[in-house]
Design an enzyme around this catalytic site. Structure first.
Site, PDB file in Angstrom:
ATOM      1  N   GLU A 223       0.815  -1.212   0.000  1.00 58.02           N
ATOM      2  CA  GLU A 223       0.000   0.000   0.000  1.00 58.02           C
ATOM      3  C   GLU A 223       0.849   1.263   0.000  1.00 58.02           C
ATOM      4  O   GLU A 223       0.583   2.212  -0.687  1.00 58.02           O
ATOM      5  CB  GLU A 223      -1.021   0.009   1.160  1.00 58.02           C
ATOM      6  CG  GLU A 223      -0.412   0.022   2.546  1.00 58.02           C
ATOM      7  CD  GLU A 223      -1.421  -0.150   3.688  1.00 58.02           C
ATOM      8  OE1 GLU A 223      -2.640  -0.079   3.479  1.00 58.02           O
ATOM      9  OE2 GLU A 223      -0.958  -0.354   4.826  1.00 58.02           O
TER      10      GLU A 223
ATOM     11  N   ASP B 167       4.951   3.074   0.345  1.00 54.38           N
ATOM     12  CA  ASP B 167       6.403   3.079   0.461  1.00 54.38           C
ATOM     13  C   ASP B 167       6.724   4.194   1.442  1.00 54.38           C
ATOM     14  O   ASP B 167       6.780   5.363   1.076  1.00 54.38           O
ATOM     15  CB  ASP B 167       7.030   3.332  -0.911  1.00 54.38           C
ATOM     16  CG  ASP B 167       8.552   3.387  -0.851  1.00 54.38           C
ATOM     17  OD1 ASP B 167       9.122   3.290   0.263  1.00 54.38           O
ATOM     18  OD2 ASP B 167       9.162   3.535  -1.926  1.00 54.38           O
ATOM     19  N   ASP B 168       6.914   3.798   2.706  1.00 59.56           N
ATOM     20  CA  ASP B 168       7.132   4.758   3.773  1.00 59.56           C
ATOM     21  C   ASP B 168       8.638   4.815   4.042  1.00 59.56           C
ATOM     22  O   ASP B 168       9.374   5.503   3.342  1.00 59.56           O
ATOM     23  CB  ASP B 168       6.315   4.295   4.993  1.00 59.56           C
ATOM     24  CG  ASP B 168       6.176   5.364   6.057  1.00 59.56           C
ATOM     25  OD1 ASP B 168       7.046   6.239   6.133  1.00 59.56           O
ATOM     26  OD2 ASP B 168       5.198   5.321   6.825  1.00 59.56           O
TER      27      ASP B 168
ATOM     28  N   THR C   2      11.750   0.088   4.288  1.00 59.11           N
ATOM     29  CA  THR C   2      12.371  -1.074   4.934  1.00 59.11           C
ATOM     30  C   THR C   2      11.735  -2.390   4.484  1.00 59.11           C
ATOM     31  O   THR C   2      12.423  -3.339   4.113  1.00 59.11           O
ATOM     32  CB  THR C   2      12.231  -0.955   6.473  1.00 59.11           C
ATOM     33  OG1 THR C   2      12.637   0.354   6.863  1.00 59.11           O
ATOM     34  CG2 THR C   2      13.079  -1.986   7.181  1.00 59.11           C
TER      35      THR C   2
ATOM     36  N   LYS D 206       5.736   8.034  -0.112  1.00 55.22           N
ATOM     37  CA  LYS D 206       5.933   9.245   0.697  1.00 55.22           C
ATOM     38  C   LYS D 206       7.295   9.839   0.395  1.00 55.22           C
ATOM     39  O   LYS D 206       8.314   9.140   0.456  1.00 55.22           O
ATOM     40  CB  LYS D 206       5.874   8.904   2.191  1.00 55.22           C
ATOM     41  CG  LYS D 206       4.510   8.515   2.686  1.00 55.22           C
ATOM     42  CD  LYS D 206       4.529   8.430   4.214  1.00 55.22           C
ATOM     43  CE  LYS D 206       3.227   7.833   4.724  1.00 55.22           C
ATOM     44  NZ  LYS D 206       3.234   7.691   6.189  1.00 55.22           N
TER      45      LYS D 206
ATOM     46  N   TRP E 270       0.723  11.422   7.461  1.00 54.72           N
ATOM     47  CA  TRP E 270      -0.012  10.245   7.913  1.00 54.72           C
ATOM     48  C   TRP E 270      -1.134   9.985   6.917  1.00 54.72           C
ATOM     49  O   TRP E 270      -1.933  10.873   6.639  1.00 54.72           O
ATOM     50  CB  TRP E 270      -0.582  10.493   9.302  1.00 54.72           C
ATOM     51  CG  TRP E 270      -1.196   9.269   9.903  1.00 54.72           C
ATOM     52  CD1 TRP E 270      -2.386   8.709   9.577  1.00 54.72           C
ATOM     53  CD2 TRP E 270      -0.641   8.449  10.941  1.00 54.72           C
ATOM     54  NE1 TRP E 270      -2.612   7.588  10.326  1.00 54.72           N
ATOM     55  CE2 TRP E 270      -1.552   7.407  11.183  1.00 54.72           C
ATOM     56  CE3 TRP E 270       0.549   8.503  11.694  1.00 54.72           C
ATOM     57  CZ2 TRP E 270      -1.322   6.423  12.145  1.00 54.72           C
ATOM     58  CZ3 TRP E 270       0.764   7.528  12.644  1.00 54.72           C
ATOM     59  CH2 TRP E 270      -0.162   6.496  12.864  1.00 54.72           C
TER      60      TRP E 270
ATOM     61  N   TYR F 234      -6.050   5.039   5.234  1.00 53.03           N
ATOM     62  CA  TYR F 234      -6.645   4.244   4.169  1.00 53.03           C
ATOM     63  C   TYR F 234      -8.055   3.812   4.565  1.00 53.03           C
ATOM     64  O   TYR F 234      -8.331   3.585   5.747  1.00 53.03           O
ATOM     65  CB  TYR F 234      -5.786   3.009   3.887  1.00 53.03           C
ATOM     66  CG  TYR F 234      -4.496   3.365   3.208  1.00 53.03           C
ATOM     67  CD1 TYR F 234      -4.496   3.702   1.859  1.00 53.03           C
ATOM     68  CD2 TYR F 234      -3.302   3.397   3.905  1.00 53.03           C
ATOM     69  CE1 TYR F 234      -3.318   4.057   1.223  1.00 53.03           C
ATOM     70  CE2 TYR F 234      -2.114   3.751   3.272  1.00 53.03           C
ATOM     71  CZ  TYR F 234      -2.133   4.079   1.931  1.00 53.03           C
ATOM     72  OH  TYR F 234      -0.975   4.437   1.311  1.00 53.03           O
ATOM     73  N   PRO F 235      -8.922   3.660   3.585  1.00 51.80           N
ATOM     74  CA  PRO F 235     -10.313   3.317   3.919  1.00 51.80           C
ATOM     75  C   PRO F 235     -10.439   1.968   4.630  1.00 51.80           C
ATOM     76  O   PRO F 235     -11.272   1.817   5.527  1.00 51.80           O
ATOM     77  CB  PRO F 235     -11.023   3.316   2.554  1.00 51.80           C
ATOM     78  CG  PRO F 235      -9.934   3.225   1.524  1.00 51.80           C
ATOM     79  CD  PRO F 235      -8.732   3.879   2.133  1.00 51.80           C
TER      80      PRO F 235
END
Lengths: 269, 269
Positions: B135, B137-138, B141, B182, B229, B232-233
């Site tokens: 969902e 790519d923060d 990692t 992000k 932040w 997501y639904p």
């Protein structure tokens, strides 16, 4: 008075993301009351969305830190009916199921490395309340296959434990959740418990030397329909048009489901 | 003029099911142009919904019957960051990833039993265009871990083939798709190809005796955001209120993403 845009092109039952989400929320209350699963086993592709949403409503306090809520882990198996794979092939007569992804023994027994920090993760299926999740119970063929194969594998792994490990293991219980159950003749068979069965009075089978596995399975459908074609939102090329047609059908009162599962309200007694 | 209901409670970016669906539809056109995956590898739980929707837009003509469209198979792995598992434990310093479900060698190599009827099913990953789906790519990692581990396993299985089998195998290529990337400092590293790389000019590594594996990976994000932040639904307790707040934020022009991926329009040249 209806305009030309107030018609639907067919007799499909169209359901929106938000409706599925709300139905799963309501069903989750009942599933939590009756069963409170330790682990979700999603059947791909249909079970992927329901499993992910269901997890949102099945969080439970962490054993390590009860002030925090933890997710129930999701395991996934992929199954395909042969009829979906090669409908033109003479050999594909429709009722066989193919495992395209399954759980290995390690996933069923659990991974011990990593220690206590792995709460709820890699813990396997033995001694757990296992909830199998799919989008629709249509012919019941896939669900029967998934339940039977899983039961067989769980029994095999329990048998491989030492008598001491087996005695220390809590019962292994099975539940099934689908977004929609179609009222039609089923080709597959599931040993669904009668109404009123709970984890308190569930009959356990310990024929295999103390394996303590549920003799049948719990079952919940968020919504019941006739034997209709269901259009799910995640299958749609044009989600905006899908939602528009769903709203039109609702307004006209056509192509609607026949029942929705609700948790027993606390005031209903 | 804004009423009190025209405010948002925080700086989260709220996205609706329909918006995610439409973004995935647009990204899928580009992914199909550039890569046309043979198999999807979803990272659970976040990748489950995107993978299922993406599959809707990546159908391809059947080899057995080109008049029919076939689904791309979805395989699933479950990964968890240690920081998500036990944030209170002294040993869990946040950057380790735990496999809670992974593919066994059979799933990677493919299952031969069942024969030609299994088109697109149980065919494994070797010699395929593999699309990893998550969902967000923060910190990168999890994606680094998934890509590296998969690459390692694919190489190992290719190595186990006979020289003849290896020579007959097409290149194995990797792509990554996320709903949101992000813009922030990443802890993980991915060898993402520069713009303009295609499966025609992709550099292949055959150091290991003709294994022909992509030296890096393709990458697509349906939508790019700041370091915000994201709600997501599928995580929402109250989807109706979530949608209302998403609409308010959009109307106010606050907490919005910074870019959306579009396929090159045919008229754009």
């Amino acid at each position: 008075m209806t305009s030309s845009s107030d018609t639907v092109p067919d007799d499909h039952y169209r359901i929106t993301y938000e409706e599925v989400h709300v139905h799963i929320c309501n069903a989750a209350r009942k599933i939590k009351q009756d069963f409170d699963p330790d682990v979700i086993l999603a059947i791909a592709g249909g079970g992927l969305f329901p499993a992910r949403v269901l997890r949102t409503f099945l969080k439970r306090p962490s054993r390590l830190d009860p002030t925090k809520l933890r997710n129930v882990p999701i395991n996934v198996v992929s199954l395909a009916l042969y009829e979906e794979i090669a409908n033109s092939s003479a050999g594909a007569l429709g009722r066989e199921v193919l495992r395209t992804q399954w759980l290995d023994a390690k996933a069923i027994r659990g991974q011990k490395e990593g220690g206590a920090a792995e709460e709820g993760k890699g813990e396997g299926l033995l001694g757990k309340r296992i909830l199998i999740v799919d989008e629709v119970d249509d012919s019941r063929t896939t669900l029967q296959y998934a339940y039977n194969e899983l039961l067989k594998d769980v029994r095999k792994e329990i048998k491989s434990l030492s008598p001491q490990e087996r005695a220390a293991l809590p019962p292994t219980r099975f539940g099934i959740f689908v977004v929609n159950n179609k009222l039609r003749q089923k080709r597959g068979v599931l040993p669904i418990y009668p109404e009123g069965t709970s984890t308190e009075n569930e009959p356990l089978d310990d024929a295999q030397d103390g394996d303590k596995v549920g003799k049948g399975c719990f079952y919940w459908a968020a919504e019941t329909t006739g034997d209709v074609w269901i259009d799910y939102p995640w299958e749609q090329d044009d989600i905006i048009e899908h939602n528009r047609l769903a709203a039109v059908a609702k307004k006209l009162g056509v192509n609607q489901p026949v029942g929705v599962l609700q948790a027993a309200a606390s005031a209903s007694a």
